[in-house]
Design a protein around this motif. Structure first.
Motif, PDB file in Angstrom:
ATOM      1  N   PHE A  61      36.913   5.433  61.230  1.00 29.36           N
ATOM      2  CA  PHE A  61      36.082   4.213  61.359  1.00 29.36           C
ATOM      3  C   PHE A  61      34.934   4.586  60.456  1.00 29.36           C
ATOM      4  N   TYR A  62      34.302   3.608  59.881  1.00 28.58           N
ATOM      5  CA  TYR A  62      32.961   3.944  58.805  1.00 28.58           C
ATOM      6  C   TYR A  62      32.215   2.687  59.115  1.00 28.58           C
ATOM      7  N   THR A  63      30.916   2.882  59.027  1.00 28.38           N
ATOM      8  CA  THR A  63      29.986   1.936  58.918  1.00 28.38           C
ATOM      9  C   THR A  63      28.753   2.073  58.015  1.00 28.38           C
ATOM     10  N   THR A  64      28.076   1.075  57.454  1.00 26.06           N
ATOM     11  CA  THR A  64      26.922   1.143  56.598  1.00 26.06           C
ATOM     12  C   THR A  64      25.784   1.285  57.512  1.00 26.06           C
ATOM     13  N   GLY A  65      26.018   1.039  58.892  1.00 29.76           N
ATOM     14  CA  GLY A  65      24.810   1.086  59.807  1.00 29.76           C
ATOM     15  C   GLY A  65      24.662   2.526  60.467  1.00 29.76           C
ATOM     16  N   ASP A  66      23.773   2.474  61.503  1.00 28.75           N
ATOM     17  CA  ASP A  66      23.742   3.604  62.291  1.00 28.75           C
ATOM     18  C   ASP A  66      25.250   4.192  62.867  1.00 28.75           C
ATOM     19  N   SER A  67      25.773   5.122  62.937  1.00 26.94           N
ATOM     20  CA  SER A  67      27.108   5.388  63.556  1.00 26.94           C
ATOM     21  C   SER A  67      27.069   5.497  65.057  1.00 26.94           C
ATOM     22  N   LYS A  68      25.874   6.051  65.717  1.00 25.15           N
ATOM     23  CA  LYS A  68      25.889   6.050  66.907  1.00 25.15           C
ATOM     24  C   LYS A  68      25.645   4.502  67.602  1.00 25.15           C
ATOM     25  N   VAL A  69      24.881   3.586  66.977  1.00 20.55           N
ATOM     26  CA  VAL A  69      24.853   2.294  67.432  1.00 20.55           C
ATOM     27  C   VAL A  69      26.274   1.620  67.384  1.00 20.55           C
ATOM     28  N   PHE A  70      26.825   1.792  66.166  1.00 22.47           N
ATOM     29  CA  PHE A  70      28.338   1.364  65.968  1.00 22.47           C
ATOM     30  C   PHE A  70      29.419   1.590  66.966  1.00 22.47           C
ATOM     31  N   ASP A  71      29.336   3.104  67.273  1.00 23.63           N
ATOM     32  CA  ASP A  71      30.021   3.720  68.378  1.00 23.63           C
ATOM     33  C   ASP A  71      30.012   3.056  69.579  1.00 23.63           C
ATOM     34  N   GLN A  72      28.678   2.741  70.259  1.00 19.50           N
ATOM     35  CA  GLN A  72      28.379   2.359  71.353  1.00 19.50           C
ATOM     36  C   GLN A  72      29.160   0.605  71.353  1.00 19.50           C
ATOM     37  N   SER A  73      28.468   0.030  70.300  1.00 21.11           N
ATOM     38  CA  SER A  73      28.840  -1.523  70.449  1.00 21.11           C
ATOM     39  C   SER A  73      30.518  -1.791  69.926  1.00 21.11           C
ATOM     40  N   ALA A  74      31.181  -0.765  69.393  1.00 19.68           N
ATOM     41  CA  ALA A  74      32.630  -0.694  68.836  1.00 19.68           C
ATOM     42  C   ALA A  74      33.578  -0.960  70.170  1.00 19.68           C
ATOM     43  N   SER A  75      32.801  -0.196  71.387  1.00 15.82           N
ATOM     44  CA  SER A  75      33.787  -0.336  72.590  1.00 15.82           C
ATOM     45  C   SER A  75      33.780  -1.684  73.113  1.00 15.82           C
ATOM     46  N   ILE A  76      32.989  -2.560  72.938  1.00 12.96           N
ATOM     47  CA  ILE A  76      32.992  -3.680  73.411  1.00 12.96           C
ATOM     48  C   ILE A  76      34.218  -4.660  72.742  1.00 12.96           C
ATOM     49  N   PHE A  77      34.246  -4.330  71.427  1.00  8.73           N
ATOM     50  CA  PHE A  77      35.447  -5.178  70.587  1.00  8.73           C
ATOM     51  C   PHE A  77      36.571  -4.507  70.586  1.00  8.73           C
ATOM     52  N   PHE A  78      36.717  -3.003  70.980  1.00 10.02           N
ATOM     53  CA  PHE A  78      38.152  -2.299  70.983  1.00 10.02           C
ATOM     54  C   PHE A  78      38.263  -1.551  72.096  1.00 10.02           C
ATOM     55  N   SER A  79      39.386  -1.339  72.510  1.00 10.22           N
ATOM     56  CA  SER A  79      39.712  -0.785  74.035  1.00 10.22           C
ATOM     57  C   SER A  79      40.025   0.535  73.804  1.00 10.22           C
ATOM     58  N   ARG A  80      39.625   1.180  73.143  1.00 11.16           N
ATOM     59  CA  ARG A  80      39.535   2.660  72.972  1.00 11.16           C
ATOM     60  C   ARG A  80      38.086   3.118  72.433  1.00 11.16           C
ATOM     61  N   GLU A  81      37.915   4.461  72.534  1.00 11.18           N
ATOM     62  CA  GLU A  81      36.759   5.112  72.086  1.00 11.18           C
ATOM     63  C   GLU A  81      36.643   5.176  70.506  1.00 11.18           C
ATOM     64  N   VAL A  82      35.652   4.754  70.049  1.00 10.40           N
ATOM     65  CA  VAL A  82      35.305   4.948  68.560  1.00 10.40           C
ATOM     66  C   VAL A  82      34.219   5.817  68.137  1.00 10.40           C
ATOM     67  N   VAL A  83      34.451   6.659  67.312  1.00 12.27           N
ATOM     68  CA  VAL A  83      33.720   7.509  66.594  1.00 12.27           C
ATOM     69  C   VAL A  83      33.761   7.313  64.934  1.00 12.27           C
ATOM     70  N   SER A  84      32.666   7.208  64.523  1.00 10.30           N
ATOM     71  CA  SER A  84      32.542   6.429  63.158  1.00 10.30           C
ATOM     72  C   SER A  84      31.586   7.625  62.192  1.00 10.30           C
ATOM     73  N   SER A  85      31.704   7.377  61.174  1.00  6.50           N
ATOM     74  CA  SER A  85      30.899   8.012  60.138  1.00  6.50           C
ATOM     75  C   SER A  85      29.755   7.003  59.427  1.00  6.50           C
ATOM     76  N   GLN A  86      28.807   7.308  59.227  1.00  6.44           N
ATOM     77  CA  GLN A  86      27.740   6.363  58.241  1.00  6.44           C
ATOM     78  C   GLN A  86      27.880   6.667  56.697  1.00  6.44           C
ATOM     79  N   VAL A  87      28.319   5.676  56.061  1.00 12.78           N
ATOM     80  CA  VAL A  87      28.299   5.838  54.523  1.00 12.78           C
ATOM     81  C   VAL A  87      27.344   4.996  54.089  1.00 12.78           C
ATOM     82  N   SER A  88      26.670   5.130  52.631  1.00 13.68           N
ATOM     83  CA  SER A  88      25.984   4.403  51.968  1.00 13.68           C
ATOM     84  C   SER A  88      26.776   3.699  50.675  1.00 13.68           C
ATOM     85  N   LEU A  89      26.361   2.763  50.353  1.00 14.31           N
ATOM     86  CA  LEU A  89      27.123   2.143  49.111  1.00 14.31           C
ATOM     87  C   LEU A  89      26.161   1.898  47.834  1.00 14.31           C
TER      88      LEU A  89
END
Length: 274
Positions: free
Chosen positions: A246-274
């Motif tokens: 999982f990758y996000t252009t946003g804050d990875s900690k915020v993404f991981d917390q919110s992703a659990s609302i949409f995805f029924s398992r733990e998500v650990v993402s990395s932040q990338v810049s474009l």
């Protein structure tokens, strides 16, 4: 990672996770990379040119990570960027790569959900203003009456984790009432945004009896299963280790917390810049 060939799943934010979850359940053996452009979300109110540029940048990033197949799990991106990428970018720069959206597979089956021959489509301003759904649906079901309603407050409510609040009820009822006021014949409503399944409990509370709600996750997943069966040359090069990144252009900690609302398992993402 470059040596592995994954299926890329892209969304402007979190909503695509509802589609990704259905895809992963239907095709659990494949490797996946999910990419959310959260730093620039939501896409719904941006111009055609901006959405196209953002989507292309994200698709090319997924290509660079070793994804020969990318799913645009975002209705706005599918409506405003997919066709141009398929027709003008892939043949010139990326022959052999594939980008698929969520609108066409939905349009191919939506007519089977209605008996009155009238459906409602609820989506972002960008999706509704593009008229992509009426155009695609009428290719498949020429006689179907398509009634659209934009819901500009739904995505912000969901992305701010307010979809379960009492305040959300006002906007759920408001847009639903506006849609149903346009036609009394609607007996099926398509949720044409991958965020909207999180509002199903509230929408159901205001839905007239006999009106069906249609979400896209399972429809897109079934379509992808069929697509890979019809394209064994592509399915054959994809890595099957059951890995998810999982990758996000946003804050990875915020993404991981919110992703659990949409995805029924733990998500650990990395932040990338474009």
């Amino acid at each position: 990672m470059i040596n592995k060939k994954s299926i890329g799943v892209f969304d402007s934010g979190y909503g695509g996770l509802t589609v990704f979850e259905s895809i992963a359940k239907s095709l659990p053996d494949y490797n996946y990379i999910y990419f959310g452009d959260n730093a620039r979300a939501p896409y719904g109110d941006h111009s055609f040119e901006t959405i196209y540029q953002y989507t292309l940048e994200c698709v090319e990033w997924l290509f660079a990570q070793g994804c020969p197949l990318v799913i645009l799990a975002c209705n706005t991106a599918s409506a405003k960027a997919l066709r141009t990428i398929q027709q003008k970018v892939l043949p010139v720069k990326y022959p052999g790569y594939r980008v698929l959206g969520v609108i066409r597979p939905t349009a191919e089956v939506i007519g089977t959900y209605t008996e009155s021959n009238t459906i409602g489509v609820m989506g972002t301003r960008g999706t509704v203003n593009s008229d992509s759904y009426p155009i695609e649906i009428h290719h498949q079901f020429p006689a179907l009456n398509v009634v659209q309603q934009s819901c500009p407050m739904w995505v912000p409510l969901i992305e701010n984790n307010e979809h379960g609040s009492a305040g959300a009820d006002y906007f759920v009822k408001k847009y639903l009432d506006e849609l149903l006021a346009k036609s009394g014949d609607i007996d099926a409503i398509l949720l044409a945004c991958t965020h909207y399944p999180l509002l199903v409990p509230k929408i159901a509370g205001y839905l007239p009896e006999g009106v069906k709600l249609v979400a896209q996750g399972d429809i897109v997943a079934e379509s992808l299963v069929d697509y890979l069966k019809r394209h064994p040359e592509l399915a054959g090069v994809l890595t099957k280790e059951g890995e998810m990144s999982f990758y996000t252009t946003g804050d990875s900690k915020v993404f991981d917390q919110s992703a659990s609302i949409f995805f029924s398992r733990e998500v650990v993402s990395s932040q990338v810049s474009l």
